[in-house]
Design a protein around this motif. Structure first.
Motif: not given
Length: 183
Positions: A46-51
């Protein structure tokens, strides 16, 4: 205040370890479909994909994951600073965040090596967790085994890796002083 420090430290450090494990799993090209890998992916995606849309990986290294690890460490330190538990400026805090990530990465390597060693004594070799532990630690242990072959059926490469990790820990303690042992 001790309770708040304990809870903040524990929650942030656990998530930091999961993020670092994700980076390590990708670097080692471990089995993506393993249950442990799937758990790590579900906790970090959830946090890594947008980054990753902003920061791509390169050469098998997940730079978005490394940035996320630094942000988690910085978030922990910022929360401790806002509660007046940590008294430092922002520039020093970014150095603390980097040192926190380095120290937690070393601790994670230690624990994964220890888990692999214990599993090698009790497991029959069919455990999916043991397979991932093997994939993660083999890049560290294989060069040691080339120099130090098994002696009488005992693989001492894990012991040599423990000694090297401890020496590195003391070296960084000498370089950064008490700061290294407080993080």
């Amino acid at each position: 205040m001790n309770t708040a420090y304990f809870l903040i430290n524990t929650v942030f450090d656990l998530y930091l370890m999961v993020v670092l494990l994700r980076v390590w799993l990708q670097w080692a090209r471990a089995d993506f479909y393993n249950p442990l890998s799937q758990m790590v992916v579900k906790l970090t995606s959830p946090v890594l994909v947008p980054l990753r849309r902003i920061i791509p990986g390169f050469g098998g290294i997940d730079f978005a994951g490394i940035l996320l690890a630094l942000l988690v460490a910085l978030g922990k330190l910022a929360l401790l600073k806002s509660m007046n538990i940590l008294q430092t400026d922002w520039m020093t805090m970014s150095l603390f965040a980097l040192l926190t990530v380095l120290k937690k990465a070393g601790a994670m390597v230690f624990w994964v090596l220890l888990i692999r060693a214990i599993l090698s004594w009790v497991s029959q070799g069919r455990n999916p967790i043991e397979y991932v532990m093997h994939q993660l630690t083999e890049p560290f242990l294989h060069p040691i085994r080339r120099i130090l072959p098994p002696l009488g059926g005992l693989d001492l490469s894990v012991l040599v890796a423990f000694i090297a990790l401890q020496a590195l820990n003391y070296l960084l303690g000498d370089l950064f002083g008490q700061l290294w042992f407080l993080i």
